[in-house]
Design an enzyme around this catalytic site. Structure first.
Site, PDB file in Angstrom:
ATOM      1  N   GLY A   1      14.709  41.889  -4.686  1.00 47.48           N
ATOM      2  CA  GLY A   1      16.137  41.741  -4.997  1.00 47.48           C
ATOM      3  C   GLY A   1      16.456  41.914  -6.461  1.00 47.48           C
ATOM      4  O   GLY A   1      17.512  41.473  -6.928  1.00 47.48           O
TER       5      GLY A   1
ATOM      6  N   LYS B   1      18.440  46.031  -5.967  1.00 46.76           N
ATOM      7  CA  LYS B   1      19.796  46.210  -6.502  1.00 46.76           C
ATOM      8  C   LYS B   1      20.107  47.683  -6.774  1.00 46.76           C
ATOM      9  O   LYS B   1      21.243  48.104  -6.670  1.00 46.76           O
ATOM     10  CB  LYS B   1      19.933  45.441  -7.825  1.00 46.76           C
ATOM     11  CG  LYS B   1      20.126  43.937  -7.660  1.00 46.76           C
ATOM     12  CD  LYS B   1      21.583  43.632  -7.411  1.00 46.76           C
ATOM     13  CE  LYS B   1      21.937  42.160  -7.418  1.00 46.76           C
ATOM     14  NZ  LYS B   1      21.172  41.281  -6.555  1.00 46.76           N
TER      15      LYS B   1
ATOM     16  N   ASP C   1      26.341  38.736  -4.708  1.00 43.51           N
ATOM     17  CA  ASP C   1      26.039  38.217  -6.049  1.00 43.51           C
ATOM     18  C   ASP C   1      26.328  39.285  -7.101  1.00 43.51           C
ATOM     19  O   ASP C   1      26.282  40.479  -6.826  1.00 43.51           O
ATOM     20  CB  ASP C   1      24.562  37.780  -6.145  1.00 43.51           C
ATOM     21  CG  ASP C   1      23.584  38.877  -5.752  1.00 43.51           C
ATOM     22  OD1 ASP C   1      23.828  39.554  -4.739  1.00 43.51           O
ATOM     23  OD2 ASP C   1      22.578  39.074  -6.471  1.00 43.51           O
ATOM     24  N   ASP C   2      26.635  38.833  -8.302  1.00 45.20           N
ATOM     25  CA  ASP C   2      26.856  39.706  -9.466  1.00 45.20           C
ATOM     26  C   ASP C   2      27.949  40.754  -9.228  1.00 45.20           C
ATOM     27  O   ASP C   2      27.755  41.957  -9.460  1.00 45.20           O
ATOM     28  CB  ASP C   2      25.546  40.393  -9.881  1.00 45.20           C
ATOM     29  CG  ASP C   2      24.472  39.392 -10.284  1.00 45.20           C
ATOM     30  OD1 ASP C   2      24.749  38.178 -10.212  1.00 45.20           O
ATOM     31  OD2 ASP C   2      23.378  39.810 -10.671  1.00 45.20           O
TER      32      ASP C   2
ATOM     33  N   TYR D   1      26.129  31.253  -7.175  1.00 43.67           N
ATOM     34  CA  TYR D   1      24.857  30.982  -6.502  1.00 43.67           C
ATOM     35  C   TYR D   1      23.920  30.076  -7.279  1.00 43.67           C
ATOM     36  O   TYR D   1      22.727  30.008  -6.987  1.00 43.67           O
ATOM     37  CB  TYR D   1      24.156  32.290  -6.116  1.00 43.67           C
ATOM     38  CG  TYR D   1      23.982  33.273  -7.242  1.00 43.67           C
ATOM     39  CD1 TYR D   1      24.902  34.297  -7.423  1.00 43.67           C
ATOM     40  CD2 TYR D   1      22.913  33.190  -8.117  1.00 43.67           C
ATOM     41  CE1 TYR D   1      24.763  35.213  -8.450  1.00 43.67           C
ATOM     42  CE2 TYR D   1      22.755  34.104  -9.144  1.00 43.67           C
ATOM     43  CZ  TYR D   1      23.688  35.119  -9.305  1.00 43.67           C
ATOM     44  OH  TYR D   1      23.543  36.026 -10.325  1.00 43.67           O
TER      45      TYR D   1
ATOM     46  N   ASP E   1      14.333  32.408  -5.180  1.00 40.95           N
ATOM     47  CA  ASP E   1      13.651  31.877  -6.351  1.00 40.95           C
ATOM     48  C   ASP E   1      13.343  32.974  -7.371  1.00 40.95           C
ATOM     49  O   ASP E   1      12.531  33.872  -7.112  1.00 40.95           O
ATOM     50  CB  ASP E   1      12.356  31.167  -5.918  1.00 40.95           C
ATOM     51  CG  ASP E   1      11.920  30.142  -6.948  1.00 40.95           C
ATOM     52  OD1 ASP E   1      12.166  30.374  -8.148  1.00 40.95           O
ATOM     53  OD2 ASP E   1      11.338  29.110  -6.558  1.00 40.95           O
ATOM     54  N   ASN E   2      13.998  32.889  -8.525  1.00 40.10           N
ATOM     55  CA  ASN E   2      13.825  33.899  -9.577  1.00 40.10           C
ATOM     56  C   ASN E   2      12.754  33.513 -10.600  1.00 40.10           C
ATOM     57  O   ASN E   2      12.722  34.079 -11.696  1.00 40.10           O
ATOM     58  CB  ASN E   2      15.157  34.106 -10.318  1.00 40.10           C
ATOM     59  CG  ASN E   2      16.135  34.931  -9.492  1.00 40.10           C
ATOM     60  OD1 ASN E   2      15.743  35.867  -8.814  1.00 40.10           O
ATOM     61  ND2 ASN E   2      17.418  34.575  -9.555  1.00 40.10           N
TER      62      ASN E   2
ATOM     63  N   ASP F   1      13.388  41.066 -14.604  1.00 37.11           N
ATOM     64  CA  ASP F   1      14.312  42.174 -14.869  1.00 37.11           C
ATOM     65  C   ASP F   1      15.343  41.876 -15.949  1.00 37.11           C
ATOM     66  O   ASP F   1      16.053  42.771 -16.392  1.00 37.11           O
ATOM     67  CB  ASP F   1      15.011  42.623 -13.567  1.00 37.11           C
ATOM     68  CG  ASP F   1      15.766  41.500 -12.878  1.00 37.11           C
ATOM     69  OD1 ASP F   1      15.694  40.338 -13.333  1.00 37.11           O
ATOM     70  OD2 ASP F   1      16.434  41.783 -11.862  1.00 37.11           O
TER      71      ASP F   1
ATOM     72  N   ASN G   1      11.859  36.314  -5.627  1.00 39.95           N
ATOM     73  CA  ASN G   1      12.308  37.616  -6.148  1.00 39.95           C
ATOM     74  C   ASN G   1      11.477  37.832  -7.418  1.00 39.95           C
ATOM     75  O   ASN G   1      11.770  37.253  -8.446  1.00 39.95           O
ATOM     76  CB  ASN G   1      13.802  37.523  -6.479  1.00 39.95           C
ATOM     77  CG  ASN G   1      14.334  38.798  -7.117  1.00 39.95           C
ATOM     78  OD1 ASN G   1      13.970  39.901  -6.721  1.00 39.95           O
ATOM     79  ND2 ASN G   1      15.188  38.654  -8.120  1.00 39.95           N
TER      80      ASN G   1
HETATM   81  C1  GDL Z   1      20.309  37.526 -10.617  1.00 37.14           C
HETATM   82  C2  GDL Z   1      20.360  38.471  -9.469  1.00 37.14           C
HETATM   83  C3  GDL Z   1      19.017  39.104  -9.168  1.00 37.14           C
HETATM   84  C4  GDL Z   1      18.165  39.283 -10.416  1.00 37.14           C
HETATM   85  C5  GDL Z   1      17.978  37.909 -11.011  1.00 37.14           C
HETATM   86  C6  GDL Z   1      17.095  37.859 -12.254  1.00 37.14           C
HETATM   87  C7  GDL Z   1      20.433  36.636  -7.836  1.00 37.14           C
HETATM   88  C8  GDL Z   1      21.087  36.053  -6.621  1.00 37.14           C
HETATM   89  N1  GDL Z   1      20.921  37.809  -8.290  1.00 37.14           N
HETATM   90  O1  GDL Z   1      21.273  36.907 -10.928  1.00 37.14           O
HETATM   91  O2  GDL Z   1      19.248  40.326  -8.539  1.00 37.14           O
HETATM   92  O3  GDL Z   1      16.936  39.874 -10.117  1.00 37.14           O
HETATM   93  O4  GDL Z   1      19.218  37.384 -11.392  1.00 37.14           O
HETATM   94  O5  GDL Z   1      17.596  38.654 -13.280  1.00 37.14           O
HETATM   95  O6  GDL Z   1      19.526  36.044  -8.373  1.00 37.14           O
END
Ligand code: GDL
Length: 451
Positions: A13, A44, A120-121, A168, A228-229, A234, A262
């Site tokens: 994602g 994305k 999102d975004d 979110y 979970d980021n 990125d 993610n």
């Molecule tokens: C985000 C983006 C995701 C991105 C991440 C880290 C969500 C729901 N959306 O906001 O695509 O990879 O930050 O940069 O997390």
């Protein structure tokens, strides 16, 4: 009554280059062994998933997606297809709904059961037409989501339905004028079978536990699905994350509908992200990040074969992981040396300071690590590490040389760089801006008094 199956696994994602179909096949062949049950397709920058979401997939793309779906199902995994129309959708427009359903139907025809609508975004303001029809963003999104999900309930009654809301994480909910109201309204409009994504207190959350999810669960009327980021890279081109899954409490899984990671964009760099999340989910109570990292590195080790037959040593692999650990800190060994360097910089220069030798030792180790990585047989693995490792080599050397020079010549002496052409170091647009601004380590900017 039994709740819905707990979802675990990977969400592709992130922004930037999506994984290749070959990489995804490799991923899917391993997910089951990790004990995961889900892969969410949500890159994305798959142009047809988001920016040009109305465009249908062509024959070739459908063929590739069909093979992916099949591999997923053969491995007993859920394949969740995501679509993100929010950049320009008109929520109340029948034509847009028809486009959306048409696009999703293309995927259903390939055997897809599970679908995510990701919002999102995207802009949080409604367009003129939608403003006439809906009182709020939540009302507009709830309308579109339920129209799509109603269709799915008819044709894929057994499928999971996921929603990525525009707000979110807690920070967004707190800062947005109607953040919590949005979540409550949306929660009220969505069927109980819809899983709603949430990233925690922050977009990239250092810690997440059951208590921190209590208000969002209450607002949405269901436990969230954790996106979970922790290992996402990125948003910072200068790092990748090879540290263990951590900062998540043992009571977390029971307070969610699932946990999906993610991770890093470079596909090869996710062994630790996957293996340590898997270890956490296998035994949240007994989970120890450091030992999970050790196990993950032991498994990953065989990928670090060098030309000529040698393999990176265990110590070298640990150093690599410690240099590129987690968003807030390096691994314990490297962080301790950085802390010492920081302390040495704040004290009077002293040529006998033992800390200097340790910083110098780190620079030498990083230099050697870089040279060894350059000999990796897996060239893709090397290329994915090259930029960050090169920078670590250079910066660790500058730090050590600066400290040594200062100890020898005093704190006021200028440290020239004989090995450096003027204006070729830390250049480019972003660096130019960094040099201009009084940037602190935490990313905040000091307000300087005018002179
Ligand atoms: C985000 C983006 C995701 C991105 C991440 C880290 C969500 C729901 N959306 O906001 O695509 O990879 O930050 O940069 O997390």
């Amino acid at each position: 009554m039994e709740g819905p199956e707990f979802l675990s696994g990977v969400i592709e994602g992130f922004y930037g280059r999506p994984w290749s179909f070959e990489q995804r096949a490799t991923l899917l062949s391993r997910l089951r062994a990790f004990g995961f049950n889900t892969y969410v397709y949500a890159p994305k920058d798959d142009i047809k998933l988001r920016a040009h979401w109305r465009e249908s997939y062509g024959e070739r793309e459908l063929g590739q997606l069909a093979a992916l779906v099949q591999t997923c199902h053969d491995a007993g995994l859920r394949f969740v297809y995501s679509i993100s129309p929010g950049l320009d959708v008109s929520y109340g427009d029948a034509a847009d709904l028809a486009w959306l359903i048409g696009k999703v139907d293309q995927l259903l025809a390939l055997g897809v059961h599970d679908v995510a609508l990701l919002l999102d975004d995207i802009p949080d303001e409604l367009g003129a037409d939608d403003r006439k029809r809906f009182d709020s963003l939540a009302a507009a999104q709830g309308h579109l989501a339920e129209a799509l999900f109603e269709h799915l309930r008819e044709v894929r009654p057994e499928g999971r339905k996921l929603l990525g809301p525009t707000i979110y994480c807690r920070r967004m909910a707190d800062q947005h004028r109607v953040g919590w109201e949005y979540l409550r309204e949306l929660g009220g409009l969505l069927g109980a079978d819809v899983d709603v994504f949430w990233t925690g207190d922050e977009v990239v959350s250092e810690s997440v536990d059951a208590a921190s999810l209590a208000d969002v669960s209450e607002a949405l009327g269901r436990p969230p699905l954790l996106w979970d980021n922790l290992h996402a890279d990125d948003y910072d081109l200068r790092s990748v994350y090879l540290g263990p899954y951590s900062g998540r409490s043992a009571d977390l899984p029971a307070a969610t509908r699932g946990i999906l990671t993610n991770p890093n964009g470079p596909f090869q760099l996710n062994e630790v992200a996957f293996a340590t999340l898997a270890a956490f989910l296998r035994d949240p109570d007994g989970y120890r990040p450091e030992s999970a990292l050790g196990n993950a590195l032991a498994h990953w080790h065989s990928s670090f074969g060098l030309l000529g037959g040698d393999v990176l040593s265990t110590d070298e692999l640990w150093l690599l992981a410690e240099l590129f650990y987690l968003p807030w800190r390096c691994g314990p060994g490297v962080q301790a040396i950085l802390d010492e360097a920081q302390a040495a910089l704040s004290s009077a220069p002293d040529a006998g300071d033992g800390r200097l030798a340790r910083v110098d030792g780190l620079a030498k180790d990083v230099h050697r690590l870089f040279e060894r990585l350059a000999q990796l047989r897996d060239r893709e693995l090397f290329y994915s590490l090259h930029g960050v490792a090169l920078e670590a080599r250079r910066e660790s050397r500058v730090l050590a040389d600066y400290l040594l020079h200062r100890a020898e010549h005093g704190a006021e002496a200028r440290f020239g760089r004989p090995d450096q052409l003027p204006n070729t170091y830390r250049r480019g647009f972003a660096a130019a801006v960094h040099h201009m601004l009084p940037l602190s380590a935490d990313g905040s900017l000091a307000v300087r008094a005018a002179t």
